[in-house]
Design a protein around this motif. Sequence first.
Motif, mmCIF file in Angstrom:
data_model
loop_
_atom_site.group_PDB
_atom_site.id
_atom_site.type_symbol
_atom_site.label_atom_id
_atom_site.label_comp_id
_atom_site.label_asym_id
_atom_site.label_seq_id
_atom_site.Cartn_x
_atom_site.Cartn_y
_atom_site.Cartn_z
ATOM 1 N N UNK A 128 0.875 -1.139 -0.186
ATOM 2 C CA UNK A 128 -0.529 -0.327 -0.100
ATOM 3 C C UNK A 128 0.811 1.688 -0.090
ATOM 4 N N UNK A 129 2.056 1.298 0.130
ATOM 5 C CA UNK A 129 2.848 2.190 -0.073
ATOM 6 C C UNK A 129 3.471 2.156 -1.430
ATOM 7 N N UNK A 130 3.761 3.737 -1.901
ATOM 8 C CA UNK A 130 3.690 4.611 -2.837
ATOM 9 C C UNK A 130 4.991 5.291 -2.701
ATOM 10 N N UNK A 131 5.940 4.949 -2.951
ATOM 11 C CA UNK A 131 7.523 5.829 -2.584
ATOM 12 C C UNK A 131 8.220 7.092 -3.783
ATOM 13 N N UNK A 132 7.737 8.293 -3.786
ATOM 14 C CA UNK A 132 8.475 8.850 -4.889
ATOM 15 C C UNK A 132 9.278 8.906 -5.014
ATOM 16 N N UNK A 133 10.339 9.008 -6.161
ATOM 17 C CA UNK A 133 12.159 9.172 -6.051
ATOM 18 C C UNK A 133 12.439 9.749 -7.332
ATOM 19 N N UNK A 134 13.693 10.468 -6.859
ATOM 20 C CA UNK A 134 14.531 10.939 -5.787
ATOM 21 C C UNK A 134 13.019 12.216 -5.245
ATOM 22 N N UNK A 135 14.171 12.378 -3.980
ATOM 23 C CA UNK A 135 13.297 14.326 -3.093
ATOM 24 C C UNK A 135 14.769 14.993 -2.529
ATOM 25 N N UNK A 136 15.352 15.936 -3.280
ATOM 26 C CA UNK A 136 16.688 16.147 -3.516
ATOM 27 C C UNK A 136 15.991 17.095 -1.644
#
Length: 180
Positions: A128-136
């Motif tokens: 159920x997790x959605x990671x958004x990357x990269x994060x500066x």
Amino acid sequence: MSLAVHDLRTPLATISGFARTLQRADLAEPNDRYLDIMVAASDQLAELLEDLGLAARIESDRWEPNVQEADTAELAHAASEGLAAEVEGQGVVVRVDRDAAERSLHLLARCAIRHGGVERVTFSLDGPAIAIDPVSPAAAPVLTRETLRDLGAAVGARAIEALGGSVELEDARLVVRLPS
């Protein structure tokens, strides 16, 4: 705040309506470019008012989300539209307000691009997790609301939390956990 959003929609609709009518009149250069700019700006203002209206409903406990089952892959693909973004991984079923979840993911990813100086982001699916990357490092405090410089990202994170999810920075990625 809801009253302000409501009151601002009427003059915005007038401006947008007249600009779109003039667009159809086939005006000569440079007037047609100016109208395109006006229409784009009125569309952007309408989106900001929608975000502000959602925030007002959430904060006043008047938001009644339309919670239903949705696939995280479908949410991520819809959120990536119009962005330099890709989706990786397999989706799972979660229970969210589809429109709010898609919009929130889109706004958070747009913030990561806009404030992070990155050209594209990836939505990585993990349950159920959605990671958004990269994060500066420049985008991190905006995404976590330590620095309030992006209304869309702040509203997106708040909407995810109001749905029972969470938004947290982990290493160089933003992890959005949706209720399952």
